[in-house]
Design a protein around this motif. Structure first.
Motif, PDB file in Angstrom:
ATOM      1  N   SER A 304       0.700  -1.288   0.036  1.00 36.03           N
ATOM      2  CA  SER A 304      -0.072   0.129   0.048  1.00 36.03           C
ATOM      3  C   SER A 304       0.710   1.346  -0.011  1.00 36.03           C
ATOM      4  O   SER A 304       1.970   1.264   0.698  1.00 36.03           O
ATOM      5  CB  SER A 304      -0.794  -0.051   1.077  1.00 36.03           C
ATOM      6  OG  SER A 304      -0.182   0.313   2.412  1.00 36.03           O
ATOM      7  N   ARG A 306      -0.272   3.802   1.275  1.00 38.88           N
ATOM      8  CA  ARG A 306      -0.345   4.686   2.588  1.00 38.88           C
ATOM      9  C   ARG A 306       0.752   4.051   3.708  1.00 38.88           C
ATOM     10  O   ARG A 306       1.397   4.883   4.195  1.00 38.88           O
ATOM     11  CB  ARG A 306      -1.725   3.977   3.080  1.00 38.88           C
ATOM     12  CG  ARG A 306      -1.876   4.378   4.804  1.00 38.88           C
ATOM     13  CD  ARG A 306      -3.059   3.847   5.299  1.00 38.88           C
ATOM     14  NE  ARG A 306      -3.565   2.468   4.836  1.00 38.88           N
ATOM     15  CZ  ARG A 306      -4.533   1.866   4.844  1.00 38.88           C
ATOM     16  NH1 ARG A 306      -5.811   2.500   5.062  1.00 38.88           N
ATOM     17  NH2 ARG A 306      -4.777   0.342   4.626  1.00 38.88           N
ATOM     18  N   ASP A 307       1.440   2.939   3.449  1.00 35.33           N
ATOM     19  CA  ASP A 307       2.267   2.665   4.460  1.00 35.33           C
ATOM     20  C   ASP A 307       3.551   2.896   3.903  1.00 35.33           C
ATOM     21  O   ASP A 307       4.809   2.901   4.934  1.00 35.33           O
ATOM     22  CB  ASP A 307       2.552   0.905   4.364  1.00 35.33           C
ATOM     23  CG  ASP A 307       1.203   0.293   5.130  1.00 35.33           C
ATOM     24  OD1 ASP A 307       0.614   1.033   5.812  1.00 35.33           O
ATOM     25  OD2 ASP A 307       0.897  -0.991   4.818  1.00 35.33           O
ATOM     26  N   PRO A 311       0.270  10.672   1.592  1.00 38.44           N
ATOM     27  CA  PRO A 311      -0.786  11.011   2.187  1.00 38.44           C
ATOM     28  C   PRO A 311      -2.199  10.803   1.004  1.00 38.44           C
ATOM     29  O   PRO A 311      -2.042  10.955   0.100  1.00 38.44           O
ATOM     30  CB  PRO A 311      -0.704  12.693   2.605  1.00 38.44           C
ATOM     31  CG  PRO A 311       0.317  12.967   1.650  1.00 38.44           C
ATOM     32  CD  PRO A 311       1.151  11.673   1.519  1.00 38.44           C
ATOM     33  N   GLU A 312      -3.301  10.286   1.684  1.00 32.99           N
ATOM     34  CA  GLU A 312      -4.556  10.019   0.955  1.00 32.99           C
ATOM     35  C   GLU A 312      -4.806  11.548   0.282  1.00 32.99           C
ATOM     36  O   GLU A 312      -5.294  11.439  -1.000  1.00 32.99           O
ATOM     37  CB  GLU A 312      -5.705   9.583   1.789  1.00 32.99           C
ATOM     38  CG  GLU A 312      -6.789   9.144   0.700  1.00 32.99           C
ATOM     39  CD  GLU A 312      -7.746   8.500   1.537  1.00 32.99           C
ATOM     40  OE1 GLU A 312      -8.761   7.828   0.958  1.00 32.99           O
ATOM     41  OE2 GLU A 312      -7.800   8.767   2.925  1.00 32.99           O
ATOM     42  N   SER A 313      -4.969  12.677   0.789  1.00 31.27           N
ATOM     43  CA  SER A 313      -5.145  13.990   0.284  1.00 31.27           C
ATOM     44  C   SER A 313      -4.225  14.294  -1.118  1.00 31.27           C
ATOM     45  O   SER A 313      -4.713  15.203  -1.849  1.00 31.27           O
ATOM     46  CB  SER A 313      -4.964  15.083   1.179  1.00 31.27           C
ATOM     47  OG  SER A 313      -3.660  14.983   1.616  1.00 31.27           O
ATOM     48  N   TRP A 346      -3.514   2.668  -2.866  1.00 33.40           N
ATOM     49  CA  TRP A 346      -3.375   3.546  -1.528  1.00 33.40           C
ATOM     50  C   TRP A 346      -3.810   2.576  -0.316  1.00 33.40           C
ATOM     51  O   TRP A 346      -3.196   2.384   0.556  1.00 33.40           O
ATOM     52  CB  TRP A 346      -3.851   4.715  -1.438  1.00 33.40           C
ATOM     53  CG  TRP A 346      -3.570   5.512  -0.233  1.00 33.40           C
ATOM     54  CD1 TRP A 346      -2.441   6.648  -0.044  1.00 33.40           C
ATOM     55  CD2 TRP A 346      -4.417   5.648   1.003  1.00 33.40           C
ATOM     56  NE1 TRP A 346      -2.349   6.900   1.164  1.00 33.40           N
ATOM     57  CE2 TRP A 346      -3.708   6.520   1.757  1.00 33.40           C
ATOM     58  CE3 TRP A 346      -5.590   5.211   1.335  1.00 33.40           C
ATOM     59  CZ2 TRP A 346      -4.162   6.921   3.022  1.00 33.40           C
ATOM     60  CZ3 TRP A 346      -6.122   5.375   2.681  1.00 33.40           C
ATOM     61  CH2 TRP A 346      -5.533   6.494   3.441  1.00 33.40           C
ATOM     62  N   HIS A 347      -4.850   2.070  -0.596  1.00 34.90           N
ATOM     63  CA  HIS A 347      -5.220   1.019   0.407  1.00 34.90           C
ATOM     64  C   HIS A 347      -4.680  -0.167   0.487  1.00 34.90           C
ATOM     65  O   HIS A 347      -5.055  -1.064   1.512  1.00 34.90           O
ATOM     66  CB  HIS A 347      -6.861   0.732   0.147  1.00 34.90           C
ATOM     67  CG  HIS A 347      -7.739   2.063   0.518  1.00 34.90           C
ATOM     68  ND1 HIS A 347      -8.145   2.481   1.818  1.00 34.90           N
ATOM     69  CD2 HIS A 347      -8.218   3.217  -0.317  1.00 34.90           C
ATOM     70  CE1 HIS A 347      -8.820   3.478   1.656  1.00 34.90           C
ATOM     71  NE2 HIS A 347      -9.018   3.950   0.361  1.00 34.90           N
TER      72      HIS A 347
END
Length: 383
Positions: A304, A306-307, A311-313, A346-347
């Motif tokens: 992912s 994210r890891d 940032p998701e934004s 991302w997820h």
């Protein structure tokens, strides 16, 4: 009848174990007598072996190679090179060190000898990606291509398993995108499928025994083949996204390739079902995108963004460059499609496909990977 164009890039390759001992001979073959040695700070042991092999040919060193080849670092190394009046460049390390060597060669015209310690493959390409003001720009020129590559399997034996996994999947990405490139041809197709098969076999063996020299040799061979594909044909969506994520958001190069590859493959799969079948066959899995994801998961690799610290934004800003400039890709690029791809990455979602193999399932008849509960599950460290 199939029509294609194939262009080969001249480079000398010395492959084996203990080949670092031939380094002095290879440097002199290029007419060099005053060499600058490039490395990264974590590569002290490898640099020491190269230093010893160079002997009196070595006049200066620079150990500050950095990810994504920032132009500021290149200028620092260039100052050292000029002060020492070096007439050749030797680089030991991964893609960061190779990138720095290429940047210096482009600016000076000096010959290069590269000794890879990872499976980046960039050592056989005439391509340079440099970062300036937070943006990574790629260019290609014959002046960028290293003259000689010394592949010494012994220099890869201490590469941590986490980096072995992500670097190996980075090489896999070169081979995968070569197979559906607009410039694909029978020569690179053969090299790419050979690379895919070798990577699929070698990585699980190294997860079980990181000191397996034959598996290390197989993976290094695959990296050479995949890098040659990268040098010969154009890349597509996957590489565009990874360059954006790395250059603009500072994400680690190999880990980003590892996370994005299954999702980029899933995006392109409807447009190239035949290619995906060939990749799946080479890996010994029923479905290529989910099979690559399962391989990474079974090896404890990152899945992912994210890891990796994304940032998701920032996802909308990452999606924009992928669709703003046209480039060859099997499937039409849409803002909605790229946004969905990046959200999945991302997820860390598994691409749709058959369920993953259960731990302990046997190796398929062609010797490819299997999931195993004995494989590590830790996340990979940065390059």
């Amino acid at each position: 009848m199939r029509t294609f164009v194939y262009t080969s890039h001249p480079a000398r390759v010395v492959f084996g174990a203990g080949t670092v001992e031939r380094l002095g001979e290879e440097v002199e073959r290029l007419g060099c007598s005053r060499v600058l040695l490039l490395s990264g700070r974590p590569l002290a042991a490898a640099a020491a072996r190269v230093r010893q092999a160079l002997g009196g040919l070595l006049v200066a060193e620079f150990d500050g190679a950095a990810m994504h080849t920032p132009v500021e670092v290149t200028q620092q190394a260039l100052d050292v090179l000029k002060e020492a009046s070096a007439d050749g460049i030797v680089a030991v390390g991964g893609g960061s060190t190779t990138g720095l060597s290429k940047a210096l060669a482009l600016r000076t015209g000096l010959p290069q000898v590269i000794l890879p310690t990872t499976y980046a493959g960039s050592e056989v390409t005439p391509v340079l990606g440099e970062t300036r003001d937070g943006r990574k720009v790629t260019r290609s020129s014959p002046d960028i291509l290293p003259e000689t590559v010394v592949y010494d399997v012994d220099l890869t034996l201490t590469l941590p398993l986490s980096l072995t996994v992500t670097s190996g999947v980075n090489a896999l990405a070169h081979a995968v995108e070569a197979l559906y490139s607009a410039d694909a041809n029978p020569v690179t197709d053969g090299q790419a499928l050979d690379a895919v098969s070798r990577i699929g076999r070698a990585l699980p063996r190294l997860a079980a025994d990181p000191a397996d020299r034959e598996a290390r040799a197989d993976l290094l061979h695959a990296a050479w083949l995949a890098g040659t594909c990268l040098a010969t044909v154009g890349m597509g969506l996957h590489h565009k996204l990874c360059h954006t994520l790395g250059g603009s958001f500072g994400l680690p190069h190999a880990e980003t390739h590892t996370v994005v590859l299954p999702h980029a493959m899933a995006y392109n799969a409807p447009a190239v079902p035949g290619v995906m079948r060939r990749i799946a066959d080479a890996l010994g899995v029923p479905d290529a995108p989910s099979g690559v994801y399962d391989l990474v998961t079974s090896l404890g690799g990152p899945t992912s963004l994210r890891d990796l610290g994304m940032p998701e934004s920032a996802l909308p800003r990452a999606a924009e460059p992928a669709t703003s400039t046209p480039y060859p890709n099997p499937r039409e690029l849409t803002g909605e499609g790229i946004a969905e791809l990046l959200a999945g990455a991302w997820h860390g979602r598994r691409p749709a496909g058959p369920p993953p193999r259960r731990p302990g399932w046997p190796v398929s008849p062609n010797g490819s990977w299997r999931a195993s509960s004995r494989l590590p599950t830790r996340a990979c460290a940065p390059c």
